[in-house]
Design a protein around this motif. Structure first.
Motif, PDB file in Angstrom:
ATOM      1  N   ALA A 118       1.023  -1.177  -0.067  1.00 34.05           N
ATOM      2  CA  ALA A 118      -0.128   0.002  -0.037  1.00 34.05           C
ATOM      3  C   ALA A 118       1.103   1.295   0.021  1.00 34.05           C
ATOM      4  O   ALA A 118       1.974   1.279   0.605  1.00 34.05           O
ATOM      5  CB  ALA A 118      -0.842   0.098   1.048  1.00 34.05           C
ATOM      6  N   ASN A 119       0.580   2.091  -0.627  1.00 33.38           N
ATOM      7  CA  ASN A 119       1.308   3.376  -0.827  1.00 33.38           C
ATOM      8  C   ASN A 119       0.599   4.608  -0.141  1.00 33.38           C
ATOM      9  O   ASN A 119      -0.433   5.053  -0.693  1.00 33.38           O
ATOM     10  CB  ASN A 119       1.405   3.967  -2.320  1.00 33.38           C
ATOM     11  N   ALA A 120       1.005   4.770   1.256  1.00 35.15           N
ATOM     12  CA  ALA A 120       0.399   5.923   1.808  1.00 35.15           C
ATOM     13  C   ALA A 120       0.731   7.234   1.436  1.00 35.15           C
ATOM     14  O   ALA A 120       0.397   8.378   2.008  1.00 35.15           O
ATOM     15  CB  ALA A 120       0.685   5.612   3.589  1.00 35.15           C
ATOM     16  N   ASP A 121       1.747   7.459   0.424  1.00 31.93           N
ATOM     17  CA  ASP A 121       2.130   8.778  -0.070  1.00 31.93           C
ATOM     18  C   ASP A 121       1.482   9.035  -0.929  1.00 31.93           C
ATOM     19  O   ASP A 121       1.587  10.580  -1.360  1.00 31.93           O
ATOM     20  CB  ASP A 121       3.775   8.392  -0.339  1.00 31.93           C
ATOM     21  N   PHE A 218       3.235  -7.591   4.206  1.00 31.42           N
ATOM     22  CA  PHE A 218       2.331  -6.420   3.975  1.00 31.42           C
ATOM     23  C   PHE A 218       3.331  -5.334   4.220  1.00 31.42           C
ATOM     24  O   PHE A 218       3.925  -5.052   5.461  1.00 31.42           O
ATOM     25  CB  PHE A 218       1.172  -6.194   4.843  1.00 31.42           C
ATOM     26  N   TRP A 219       3.781  -4.555   2.982  1.00 39.06           N
ATOM     27  CA  TRP A 219       4.647  -3.516   3.158  1.00 39.06           C
ATOM     28  C   TRP A 219       3.981  -2.186   2.682  1.00 39.06           C
ATOM     29  O   TRP A 219       2.821  -2.135   2.061  1.00 39.06           O
ATOM     30  CB  TRP A 219       5.813  -3.634   1.818  1.00 39.06           C
ATOM     31  N   VAL A 220       4.102  -1.033   3.473  1.00 39.92           N
ATOM     32  CA  VAL A 220       3.649   0.237   3.162  1.00 39.92           C
ATOM     33  C   VAL A 220       4.755   1.281   2.985  1.00 39.92           C
ATOM     34  O   VAL A 220       5.666   1.424   3.753  1.00 39.92           O
ATOM     35  CB  VAL A 220       2.873   0.707   4.782  1.00 39.92           C
ATOM     36  N   GLY A 224       8.962   8.437   2.705  1.00 42.98           N
ATOM     37  CA  GLY A 224      10.292   8.417   2.086  1.00 42.98           C
ATOM     38  C   GLY A 224      10.508   6.987   2.870  1.00 42.98           C
ATOM     39  O   GLY A 224      12.103   6.600   2.817  1.00 42.98           O
ATOM     40  N   THR A 225      10.054   6.018   3.261  1.00 40.73           N
ATOM     41  CA  THR A 225      10.449   4.816   3.873  1.00 40.73           C
ATOM     42  C   THR A 225       9.363   3.785   3.442  1.00 40.73           C
ATOM     43  O   THR A 225       8.323   3.920   2.970  1.00 40.73           O
ATOM     44  CB  THR A 225      10.257   4.812   5.494  1.00 40.73           C
ATOM     45  N   LEU A 226       9.892   2.446   3.347  1.00 44.03           N
ATOM     46  CA  LEU A 226       8.970   1.250   3.082  1.00 44.03           C
ATOM     47  C   LEU A 226       9.222   0.448   4.400  1.00 44.03           C
ATOM     48  O   LEU A 226      10.213   0.236   5.064  1.00 44.03           O
ATOM     49  CB  LEU A 226      10.052   0.328   2.117  1.00 44.03           C
ATOM     50  N   GLN A 227       7.808   0.115   5.208  1.00 41.55           N
ATOM     51  CA  GLN A 227       7.743  -0.554   6.435  1.00 41.55           C
ATOM     52  C   GLN A 227       7.044  -1.766   6.241  1.00 41.55           C
ATOM     53  O   GLN A 227       5.705  -1.875   5.489  1.00 41.55           O
ATOM     54  CB  GLN A 227       7.001   0.600   7.312  1.00 41.55           C
TER      55      GLN A 227
END
Length: 393
Positions: A118-121, A218-220, A224-227
């Motif tokens: 998911a891209n929260a940016d 699950f990556w978010v 500027g970071t991937l968590q």
């Protein structure tokens, strides 16, 4: 963004009970914009959708954009001849250009995503230059093929399932919501008959029965970071949804281009917009029909925008040395236009078969080190009539 749609089972009203066959209450999940004042979608899960836990994997810091001063030049970037294997993990993309409104990247994946993302940016808009497959989301599947735009709303959990390992995408990450040009709608929000597309042209998600793909990573992407998070169960347990935020695909072959007596400026071919960004699509069409028309784009100084074009297919008569997958960047501050001979040579042409995606960006774009590695250094000089033939090799 387009219109309200619904799929699957829904209760009579929002925020009221929807139960499973055994009487157990299902879980409402609101996906909202602008807090709770903008567009929204409500989905109904079999299980609680907010139990993902941070994994032990440390956050991955994305590389910052280069900000060094550079010479003011027209630039041409040539698509890599082999699939990208660039970091950052887990999405192997090569960022080409970026400003505060949009990041423009290339992606050439060779395998389906083995995780959810998911891209929260920002919203993501893909142009599929080559390849086909399925965008799998919590709201259902969207099939895609070459020539499609594929839209993924901000923060929607999803993954790409590839049909074949030959994929080539232009990826736009838009920091503000993507929308359709306002002039394409009538007073009740319906797309006008003279818009370049209609409601039927947008292919929304198809919701199937809940499934478990046995994926829990699950990556978010955020700030500027991937968590990385770990899901306790399958997130694909939605039984119904309704709203205006959902993924879709739109084929450029469905577009109905405008044609003029003389050459029309790029906004006549607008497809999408976001604050600071206008996205246009050039597709096959008859050319200008004035008896003394010059169909080729005229030299111009667009003093308020940087122009980027991704060339997909066809004969790009205004440019030589560009081919499928090429990216040109013409910054504000210097005039740009056709290559020598193209303007005069277009006289008498009756049609064009090109397919290209163009962005007009309100803020100056900064290129990355990756873009620098793809640059054709002869491009700016190729606009001088005495420069001779131009080839990218």
């Amino acid at each position: 963004m387009l219109e309200r749609r619904e799929s699957g089972r829904l209760p009579e009203a929002p925020h009221t009970q929807l139960t499973a066959e055994n009487g157990r209450v299902l879980y409402e999940h609101c996906l909202t914009r602008q807090g709770f004042e903008g567009p929204y979608t409500i989905a109904y899960h079999q299980e609680r959708p907010h139990e993902a836990q941070p994994s032990s994997h440390a956050p991955v810091e994305l590389p910052p954009a280069d900000r060094k001063p550079e010479r003011l030049l027209r630039r041409h970037y040539i698509t890599p001849s082999s699939p990208l294997t660039l970091e950052p993990f887990p999405r192997h993309r090569g960022r080409v250009l970026e400003n505060a409104d949009v990041a423009i990247s290339l992606a050439m994946p060779t395998r389906s995503d083995p995780f959810y993302f998911a891209n929260a940016d920002g919203d993501e808009l893909y142009y599929v230059h080559a390849g086909s497959g399925t965008l799998r989301t919590q709201l259902g599947d969207v099939r895609y093929r070459a020539g499609d735009y594929v839209y993924v709303p901000r923060s929607l959990l999803h993954r790409f399932v590839l049909d074949e390992p030959l994929q080539h995408w232009l990826v736009l990450e838009l920091r503000q919501p993507l929308g359709l040009p306002e002039g394409y709608r009538n007073r009740v929000g319906q797309l006008r008959m003279d818009a370049p597309y209609g409601h039927r042209d947008f292919r929304g998600p198809v919701l199937e029965a809940p499934r478990d793909e046995n994926l829990r990573d699950f990556w978010v992407k955020t700030d500027g970071t991937l968590q990385k998070f770990e899901l306790p169960r399958s997130p694909l347990d939605v039984v119904g949804w309704d709203g205006t935020l959902y993924p879709f695909a739109l084929s450029v072959d469905a577009l109905r281009p405008k044609v003029g007596k003389v050459h029309l400026p790029p906004p006549a071919h607008a497809t999408f917009e976001a604050p600071g960004v206008l996205i246009c699509t050039f597709v096959p069409r008859p050319l200008d029909f004035h008896e003394r028309a010059v169909p080729c784009p005229y030299p111009h100084s667009s003093v308020d925008v940087d122009e980027v074009i991704f060339y997909s297919r066809g004969n790009f008569t205004s440019r030589r040395g560009v081919g499928p997958g090429s990216i040109s960047h013409h910054p504000r501050g210097i005039p740009h236009g056709p290559h020598p001979g193209a303007y005069e040579g277009s006289i008498g042409a009756k049609q064009t078969d090109e397919v290209a995606v163009m962005l007009d960006c309100a803020l100056p774009l900064t290129r990355s080190a990756f873009a620098e590695s793809l640059e054709d250094p002869r491009y700016h000089g190729s606009f001088v009539a005495s420069a001779g033939s131009h080839s990218t090799g």
